[in-house]
Structures are given as structure tokens and as C-alpha cells.
Enzyme design. Sequence first.
Site, PDB file in Angstrom:
ATOM      1  N   ASP A 143      -0.140   9.420   7.789  1.00 27.38           N
ATOM      2  CA  ASP A 143       0.765   8.658   6.984  1.00 27.38           C
ATOM      3  C   ASP A 143       1.766   9.017   6.462  1.00 27.38           C
ATOM      4  O   ASP A 143       2.551   9.780   7.708  1.00 27.38           O
ATOM      5  CB  ASP A 143      -0.483   8.533   6.235  1.00 27.38           C
ATOM      6  CG  ASP A 143      -0.086   6.645   5.173  1.00 27.38           C
ATOM      7  OD1 ASP A 143       0.963   6.530   4.910  1.00 27.38           O
ATOM      8  OD2 ASP A 143      -1.503   5.636   5.383  1.00 27.38           O
ATOM      9  N   HIS A 218       3.117   5.719  -0.202  1.00 26.33           N
ATOM     10  CA  HIS A 218       1.266   4.854   0.926  1.00 26.33           C
ATOM     11  C   HIS A 218       0.572   5.630   1.436  1.00 26.33           C
ATOM     12  O   HIS A 218      -0.657   5.206   1.334  1.00 26.33           O
ATOM     13  CB  HIS A 218       2.386   4.049   2.433  1.00 26.33           C
ATOM     14  CG  HIS A 218       1.404   3.158   3.663  1.00 26.33           C
ATOM     15  ND1 HIS A 218       0.804   4.139   4.350  1.00 26.33           N
ATOM     16  CD2 HIS A 218       1.117   2.153   3.036  1.00 26.33           C
ATOM     17  CE1 HIS A 218      -0.079   2.607   4.630  1.00 26.33           C
ATOM     18  NE2 HIS A 218       0.447   1.395   4.035  1.00 26.33           N
ATOM     19  N   SER A 556      -4.319  -1.477   5.334  1.00 24.05           N
ATOM     20  CA  SER A 556      -3.878  -0.113   4.989  1.00 24.05           C
ATOM     21  C   SER A 556      -4.885   0.424   4.300  1.00 24.05           C
ATOM     22  O   SER A 556      -5.313   1.034   4.246  1.00 24.05           O
ATOM     23  CB  SER A 556      -2.413  -0.180   4.945  1.00 24.05           C
ATOM     24  OG  SER A 556      -1.638  -0.235   5.683  1.00 24.05           O
TER      25      SER A 556
END
Length: 777
Positions: A143, A218, A556
Site C-alpha cells: 500500500d 491509505h 480498499s
Amino acid sequence: MASPLIFSMLYLGLVTLQLSLFHLSASSNVHIVYMGEKRHDEPELVSESHHHILSHVLGSKEAAEESIIYSYKHGFSGFAAVLTQTQAKHIADFPGVVNVIPNRIFSLCTTRSWDFLQVRPDIRNGILAQSRSGSGSIIGIMDTGIWPESESFKDDGMGEIPSRWRGICQDGEQFNRSHCNRKIIGARWYIKGYEAEFGKLNRSDGVEFLSPRDASGHGTHTSSTAAGALIENASFMGLAGGVARGGAPSAWLAIYKVCWSTGGCSSADLLAAFDDAISDGVDVVSLSLGSPPPLPSYAEDVVSIGSFHAVTKGISVVCSGGNSGPYPQSVINTAPWILTVAASTIDRAFPTVITLGNNQSLVGHAVYTGMDVNKYFPLVYGEDIASINADEDTARSCDSGSLNETLARGKVVLCFQSRSQRSATVAASTVLSVNGTGLIFAKVPTKDVSLSWSLPCVQIDFTIGTYLLTYMEATRNPVVKFGPTRTALGQQISPEVAFFSSRGPSSLSPTVLKPDIAAPGVNILASWSPASSPLYYDAPGTKQLQLKFKLESGTSMSCPHISAVVALLKTIHPDWSPAAINSALITTASLEDAYDQSIVAEGAPHKQADPFDYGGGHVNPNKAISPGLVYDSGVSDYVQFLCSMGYNDTATSLVAGTPTKCLKSTNFLVNLNLPSITIPDLKQRLTVTRTVRNVGPENSVYIARIQTPAGVSVRVKPKILRFNLTVKVLNFNVVFRSHLRIQGRYSFGNLFWEDGFHVVRIPLIVRTIIEDFYAET
Ligand SMILES: *[C@@H]1O[C@H](CO)[C@@H](O)[C@H](O)[C@H]1NC(C)=O
Ligand SMILES: *[C@@H]1O[C@H](CO)[C@@H](O)[C@H](O)[C@H]1NC(C)=O
Ligand SMILES: *[C@@H]1O[C@H](CO)[C@@H](O)[C@H](O)[C@H]1NC(C)=O
Ligand SMILES: *[C@@H]1O[C@H](CO)[C@@H](O)[C@H](O)[C@H]1NC(C)=O
Ligand SMILES: *[C@@H]1O[C@H](CO)[C@@H](O)[C@H](O)[C@H]1NC(C)=O
Ligand SMILES: *[C@@H]1O[C@H](CO)[C@@H](O)[C@H](O)[C@H]1NC(C)=O
Ligand SMILES: *[C@@H]1O[C@H](CO)[C@@H](O)[C@H](O)[C@H]1NC(C)=O
Ligand SMILES: *[C@@H]1O[C@H](CO)[C@@H](O)[C@H](O)[C@H]1NC(C)=O
């Protein structure tokens, strides 16, 4: 304020399609030269062979060293290098080279949820208790990196790093070995592929660290969702407060930073991360990224290739299914050896009351309005305050530059979602830029709430939006007041499949049901990177605070939920293959919501959810511990599946990495031993075979039960499966017969195997076709 690029990253969860600007450009010259399974165990020898080939093609050792970006030498063999088209073609003809793949650029797909899933420490014999909270499992997260100082990653009570772990903690900007601990046991970063494609990372586009440190948030969010430690008193600006924790709070984390906050993620970097993760010794790979359809063939898709090698080594790979819903055939990451995750809602909502000047109160949704709740503000409609330079259509949805500054200043602006402008994000920045005081955004009713910290923002549906217009037309000075946002728990029907969640069937291999399973992915609270957090005021006049947690929506977010459950199952059943674990999750998934009603899919309109929305159903972690029977598959099954897809020996070798042989006899498109049967083209009659292995009590008798899809008849042979000490694996046939003599549509049913205790359910999906439908008359 965040720069536009950072801003789009924050919403990457939901705008995968809009990020196509990061797609491969024609001038791209990074290529991945893939050479399959490594021939030597000595990494140095493997690496040398790469330099040798490259020197030969480029003419000198120096040129080779300049061109090579990565040498993949652990999990498999190959390299990434800067090459012209001609050189790439030339290398493809070299012995030992199985394929040359142009680099692709991916984008990222964006805690209550664990209680909602009944993954709770207080449940006796529940999955957390039995797995000791995932202790012993290592989750690899590919990620945007990690914010190691976040409380989620404290290592209190964590076990010693296992001796089997071979990963490293790679130095870089504001990151060194001291940032790893007994929670974050490894961290690496990969940028060479990205920079070879786009040039040096341009820091003036936003904050970024050349290290495993997360500038976007994220990766910190996905990592803490999967394996974050317990944190008391977590909240987002006071909303969604409570204990925040990851699904497998005692599992270890291994971080592979492959995505950059100023752009996307390069496939050359991603393959390097897979290569390392396989040799480091992770148990699960969690991948919340992908690129929207058209899907590349399995032989050209780095996610398929990297995950194939991982699965071969017993490592499970879990991927997000994409955020391009609710349209059919939009699901991504569809290889049958991957577990592909859809997103669902949970039972938490953020109702916010708005009151009009006529004292009428209406309910919308917001996360933190920050508005003075005792005061009325003038209300205007975007279309009525269009800038003379803009047309009314764009002003209706408050596109950037569409509003008149003089007319908007100090007012609350009402905007409507349009086809080209789906989120409130753009509208909020437009209204902010003309000094409006607030935004009311009317959109199709969905549960995900767009965040707005720069401007008070309430989302409403079209019915309320229409009512507001009527009120405004009937009133000389329309005004509106925002109430405080409330966190409501257990007061809305859930789960539902989220509007944005990508839907099946797979556009690449329609006989493989995708997505596989649904998990929470709407308004998920988890840790965030302070580097990308805007400052906010806790209450007017108090000091500015930085966000440590953030609510995000996207597949996600649902992906690391499943990665955590897989890690828990791995601790309980260390000998189960990735396919067996997938089967346990899919056959025990739930079809009903908390009120025993069929799960609904958010869409246009709402409808009962079907397997193309949620695969086997909504994950039910405690049930997955003892599924009774599993549908297992191995490497050779996947190879035969690729053969049946029409890939020849060379092409299947590309994915498998070893020379493979196609057997012509069986149709593995429908006979791959998946925990689902999908027949996209039933003509008259078709017999499908499956194999189940008993993982429950030795002496078990299972009886078949069928819910028949409309338009066909289904028979199971035999109808009874008897297992004992010596008989652990049994085959059965399912015979489908079409009753329709017209071109059909997909219909859905189920096959159950039941022993009085276990219910082992797989979806049946059939579309009948007639042979002469497209014939010329
Ligand atoms: C690692 O980083 C920490 C915190 O930034 C710093 O205090 C420490 O000196 C660094 N250690 C090394 C070996 O550079
Ligand atoms: C970096 O980005 C900024 C703003 O987008 C631009 O003005 C600048 O020219 C870029 N620098 C390089 C070296 O590309
Ligand atoms: C949580 O926050 C509340 C109010 O801010 C405070 O009273 C309480 O002590 C906090 N609890 C913990 C465990 O920090
Ligand atoms: C709205 O309610 C307030 C108090 O509840 C009242 O004073 C006011 O007159 C009402 N206004 C209208 C337009 O009904
Ligand atoms: C904005 O509205 C004012 C007042 O109606 C008008 O004078 C001005 O020309 C408008 N400007 C633009 C850019 O639309
Ligand atoms: C918005 O308000 C600020 C401060 O009051 C002012 O400096 C700025 O010029 C205004 N912008 C517009 C577009 O009216
Ligand atoms: C196998 O398929 C590839 C492309 O799919 C093709 O280029 C190649 O020529 C084929 N090989 C054989 C032996 O047919
Ligand atoms: C298991 O079942 C098979 C076939 O029904 C039978 O032949 C075998 O003897 C059984 N084994 C045991 C240990 O009961």
C-alpha cells in the site's frame, strides 16, 4: 489546504475510474521481463543471468546496469528494465524469457465493523479466542506505507518476532530500524519503477517520504484495520467514537510501500514487493489496489502473476474488487486463486438534521458539519447563482468555477449530483472557493458519507433536494440551519452491499464467480497519517488538532477486513491451503442481514443482493472456523484452468513460472474446483464435477439440498456423501438442464450439503443461451 493531488488520493477509495490519468502512456519504456520459476537457489546467480541477457541486448555491461530497475530473484526470476520497443521484442526471443510485459500503473481502491462481524474477544470459542487474536500470523500490506508512531502499531503484549521471518526494516527518509517493533516486523519501499515511468518524484505536488513512512494515510488505514492494536477513545472529530482495533490485533505486520501519494503504483514495483514478501515469509498478502477494466490477461497482469507464486507457496492473497459499481462486469482482480472482496455497509450512521425557515426539519447525513447549530444562513441554489462564464448545468452540480462569488458569499449552497460529477468533494471545494458558508449536496441515496472538513456539508437524497427547491421557490428569503451530527448505532438495516462496490460477472473469466465475498467497507474508522491530515478545530475557538483517525469508504477498506479474518484462520488451521481458506469463508458466508431479511444491494434501484454483488455472501468469521467440507484446489488445477481459457503451454507457463502441459480432456472453466458454479452459456445440458474434503468429524454423512435457479433443472449425483476415517475426499456431479428456449439472463440458486450441524452452501449461477440467437436468417 491539501493540494488537488493529495485530495484525489484521499478519495481514491471511491474514484478509481477517474484516476485513469495515471494509466500507461505511449512513451512508457519500463518493461518487466518475466522468466518464471527461478532456476538457481543462489540469488546472486539469478541476478547475474539477468545482467547477462541485458548486456547482450544493450551492447554493454554499463548500459545494462543503467537500464535495470529490479532483479526479481527470490520468489521467481525476472527483471524490470528501461527498454525501447525493439529491445523489448528482442529480449522476448531469448531462451528462458517467458514474457515481456509493459509496466502498468495502478491506483488505490479507499471501529465498529469488528463488533458488527462478531469478531469480539468476549465470545467464547469465537474466532478471536481460538486464534489467540491472530498471534503467529504475518500480514503483508502492499500500500502507501505506514505511520509507525500511530497508537495502532504499539507492540505491547506482542510476541517475539518469529525466527522464520526473513524480512528487513529498510531505512529511508524519517524512517529507520527503530521504527519497526514487535508489531511492524518488516518495512520496505519501492519507487524505481514509478520514477523510471514518471521521472523523479515531484515533492512540490505534496508531502511524500522516500521511505516506508506513509504520507497519504491509505496504507496506515488498511494496516490498522487488519492488525491494529486496541485503542480506547478513538474518534473522527468526536464522531464514531469508541474502541478502535484491527481484526487480528495480535498478528504481525509487514509493510511494502508500492504506492505514492503524488501518483499511483507501478507494476514493476508491485512485482518486486511480491518477490520480497514471498521470500520474507508473510502468510497473507493484502492488496487494496488495482486498475479498472479492461482487465489484462492473466499472463500480463502482475497481480495475477505475483499472487500465483504466493499461492503456490501457501500464501493467501486478498484483493479489493474495485469501486466501479453498481455496474455489472466492473469487478477487478479476478484470478481464481485470489480472494476478491466486495464492500458492505455496517449498522452505524451519521444522521444530521437540517431545519428550514418554515420550521420543517429534514434528515441528511454528514460527518462533522462544524456549523454554528443555533444560526440560520441564507440558502441558494447553484443554478441560480451561476457565474456568467458557466452554463447552468455545471452550476447545478457546482462544478469548479461555475459559481458567482458575489452571489455565493456567506450562503449555504444547494447542489445536485450530475452524471459527470458524482461526489460532493468537488462541489465542496467550489463552494469554499467562492466563500460560501456551507453545502447541501443532493445525490442518489447511498450510505457512504463524503468527508468535508474545510466546509460544513450535509448530504441528502433527491427527494429532500426536490423539497428544498419547492421551499426556496415559495419563500422570499429561504434560510437553513444545520444541526449537530449524531453517531447512530444499530439503528439502520445492515449489511447492504455498497453502491460503489464493483459487480460481477468477471469480464475476463465469467465462469469464475467474482467478487468472492463481502465485508465492511463504508465509513470505516481507522488510523490515518498526520502528514496528510488537514488541521481542524475541535470546537470553534479551540486549538487546531491533527486527525489521527479517519472515516473512509471503499473496497480498499473491506479488503483488509478479509485479510485479517484469513490471518485468524491461518493461526487456527496452519495446514489449510489458500483455496481451502477461501472455501471456508465463502461456504459459510451469510445471505441475511441482522433482521433475517435477504441482504440488499445499494443500486439504482435497491434490489435483493445476488452473487454478482457479494459472491458467497457477507463474511461470517466465527462460522468459517469449522466449515465441515472444503472445496480445495492446487497449482495444477489453476494451470488446467488457464489451458481451458485458451492459453497454450507457453502462455500458462508465463503465469505458473514453470513449464506446464495442457491436458485436453477436461473443461476446467466450469470444473475448476471452486466453491461456486457459474455457467454463463448453458445450451441444453451440462454436467459439472466438484470435489469436497471433509474437515469436520471423521464419520459424517452429508445430504444434498438444492435451490434451483429459474429456468433450469439441477440434479446432484450422488445425493449422499459418507465420510469416515479412510474416506476423506469425495466427488460428485451436478447436472444442469435448460428449460428455456429463449436467450436467458443470469439466474441464481444454491447447492447445500448438510450433516445436521454444518451447512455447506455454494452459489449456482446459470444463464441459458440458444445456439442460433446470433445466426443470420
Ligand atoms: C532513527 O530515527 C530516530 C527517530 O527519528 C532517531 O532518534 C534515531 O537517532 C535514528 N537512528 C539511527 C540509527 O539513525
Ligand atoms: C513539480 O510540480 C510543480 C507543481 O505541480 C511544477 O510547477 C514543477 O514544475 C514541477 N517540477 C518538476 C521538476 O517537474
Ligand atoms: C476517554 O475520553 C473521556 C472523555 O474525553 C475521558 O473521560 C476518559 O477518561 C477517556 N478514557 C480513556 C481510557 O482514555
Ligand atoms: C418556528 O418555531 C419557533 C419556536 O418553536 C417559533 O417561534 C416560530 O414562530 C416558528 N416559525 C414559523 C415560521 O412557524
Ligand atoms: C456576479 O454577480 C454580480 C451581481 O449580480 C454581477 O455583477 C457580476 O457580473 C457577476 N459576475 C460573474 C463572474 O458572473
Ligand atoms: C473570501 O474571503 C476572504 C476573507 O474574508 C477574502 O480574502 C477573499 O478575497 C474572499 N474570496 C472571494 C472569492 O470572495
Ligand atoms: C501461444 O500463445 C501465444 C500468445 O497467446 C503465441 O504468441 C504463441 O505463438 C503460442 N505458441 C504456440 C506454440 O502456439
Ligand atoms: C469407510 O467407508 C468405505 C466405503 O463406504 C469402506 O469401504 C471403509 O471400510 C470405511 N472405513 C472405515 C474405517 O470404516
